[in-house]
Design a protein around this motif. Structure first.
Motif, mmCIF file in Angstrom:
data_model
loop_
_atom_site.group_PDB
_atom_site.id
_atom_site.type_symbol
_atom_site.label_atom_id
_atom_site.label_comp_id
_atom_site.label_asym_id
_atom_site.label_seq_id
_atom_site.Cartn_x
_atom_site.Cartn_y
_atom_site.Cartn_z
ATOM 1 N N PHE A 1 -7.447 3.816 3.248
ATOM 2 C CA PHE A 1 -8.399 4.437 4.178
ATOM 3 C C PHE A 1 -9.834 4.340 3.651
ATOM 4 O O PHE A 1 -10.775 4.170 4.416
ATOM 5 C CB PHE A 1 -8.021 5.882 4.445
ATOM 6 C CG PHE A 1 -6.771 6.049 5.262
ATOM 7 C CD1 PHE A 1 -6.677 5.470 6.524
ATOM 8 C CD2 PHE A 1 -5.687 6.761 4.774
ATOM 9 C CE1 PHE A 1 -5.520 5.603 7.286
ATOM 10 C CE2 PHE A 1 -4.530 6.903 5.524
ATOM 11 C CZ PHE A 1 -4.437 6.318 6.782
ATOM 12 N N GLY A 2 -9.982 4.438 2.341
ATOM 13 C CA GLY A 2 -11.304 4.277 1.742
ATOM 14 C C GLY A 2 -11.873 2.896 2.001
ATOM 15 O O GLY A 2 -13.059 2.743 2.342
ATOM 16 N N ASN A 3 -11.029 1.873 1.887
ATOM 17 C CA ASN A 3 -11.481 0.502 2.149
ATOM 18 C C ASN A 3 -11.804 0.300 3.628
ATOM 19 O O ASN A 3 -12.736 -0.436 3.973
ATOM 20 C CB ASN A 3 -10.418 -0.497 1.684
ATOM 21 C CG ASN A 3 -10.363 -0.607 0.173
ATOM 22 O OD1 ASN A 3 -11.375 -0.473 -0.503
ATOM 23 N ND2 ASN A 3 -9.179 -0.832 -0.374
ATOM 24 N N ALA A 4 -11.039 0.966 4.487
ATOM 25 C CA ALA A 4 -11.346 0.894 5.928
ATOM 26 C C ALA A 4 -12.699 1.539 6.216
ATOM 27 O O ALA A 4 -13.496 1.022 7.013
ATOM 28 C CB ALA A 4 -10.245 1.587 6.732
ATOM 29 N N ALA A 5 -12.974 2.662 5.547
ATOM 30 C CA ALA A 5 -14.278 3.322 5.707
ATOM 31 C C ALA A 5 -15.408 2.427 5.201
ATOM 32 O O ALA A 5 -16.487 2.365 5.801
ATOM 33 C CB ALA A 5 -14.275 4.659 4.958
ATOM 34 N N LEU A 6 -15.153 1.729 4.102
ATOM 35 C CA LEU A 6 -16.158 0.792 3.573
ATOM 36 C C LEU A 6 -16.501 -0.275 4.607
ATOM 37 O O LEU A 6 -17.671 -0.581 4.824
ATOM 38 C CB LEU A 6 -15.628 0.110 2.303
ATOM 39 C CG LEU A 6 -15.786 0.818 0.974
ATOM 40 C CD1 LEU A 6 -15.164 -0.019 -0.138
ATOM 41 C CD2 LEU A 6 -17.252 1.112 0.664
ATOM 42 N N LYS A 7 -15.465 -0.846 5.214
ATOM 43 C CA LYS A 7 -15.706 -1.913 6.192
ATOM 44 C C LYS A 7 -16.504 -1.401 7.385
ATOM 45 O O LYS A 7 -17.461 -2.050 7.833
ATOM 46 C CB LYS A 7 -14.375 -2.508 6.656
ATOM 47 C CG LYS A 7 -14.566 -3.718 7.580
ATOM 48 C CD LYS A 7 -13.266 -4.368 7.944
ATOM 49 C CE LYS A 7 -13.502 -5.657 8.733
ATOM 50 N NZ LYS A 7 -14.580 -5.604 9.711
#
Length: 202
Positions: A29-35
């Motif tokens: 989810f953190g990587n999705a937020a980054l994108k």
């Protein structure tokens, strides 16, 4: 907008996964937020999120992921501020701490040297931040078995102490015209997530 709603939902899932100790889900989810943050062109938000993810990853012993997040944050900061800005110090320090954790003492010492150069330029050669960094650097040289590095750092620490003793007390104090200091602060709250996706109610 739909994108900001998506981002709030991802953040909510990120925090929920962290609270449940689901590390792989939290990082997903953190990587999705980054994108989403990167796609929105929010550089300040991206930098903050990268540092938060780096800190979280380090806490849960995902050191490779932490190094990647911090490395990306550092590249963003250097691009915006230049390589000698004091705001780079917390990120460099976090990377150095990861190297120490992995017993890569020579790599950590290299990062501390970068910090030392920034602090000397910003605050002058005899500021307390400089002395603290020299002390950390000496310990890293000792751990790495670099006796030459220890000797060089000892000489610099001795010189700084000698100069400090020779200065009147007023001159020892930090002066605003020497630059400025970045102080990391930690904020805590007992507020809980409401589950509402509206920013004002989140």
């Amino acid at each position: 907008s739909a994108q900001s709603t998506d981002l709030l939902l991802v953040y909510k899932n990120f925090e929920a996964a962290k609270s449940a100790d689901k590390v792989s889900d939290a990082l997903k989810f953190g990587n999705a937020a980054l994108k989403l943050t990167e796609d929105a062109g929010d550089k300040a938000g991206l930098l903050e999120l990268l540092r938060n993810l780096g800190e979280y990853s380090a806490q849960v012993n995902q050191d490779d992921a932490a190094a990647e997040y911090y490395g990306r944050a550092l590249a963003l900061q250097e691009s915006a501020l230049g390589p000698q800005h004091p705001d780079l110090v917390p990120t460099l320090t976090a990377l150095a701490e990861l190297r120490v954790k992995g017993k890569r003492f020579a790599d950590a010492a290299s990062l501390e040297l970068s910090i030392l150069e920034i602090e000397r330029q910003a605050y002058g050669g005899h500021h307390e931040n400089v002395t603290a960094t020299l002390t950390r650097l000496r310990e890293l040289y000792r751990l790495a078995g670099d006796t030459g590095g220890v000797a060089r750092t000892d000489a610099q620490l001795l010189q700084a102490a000698t100069v400090q003793r020779g200065l009147p007390s007023k001159a020892r104090r930090y002066k605003q015209n020497q630059g400025f200091a970045t102080v990391r602060v930690f904020y805590g709250t007992n507020r809980a997530l409401t589950g509402d996706i509206k920013p004002a109610l989140y």
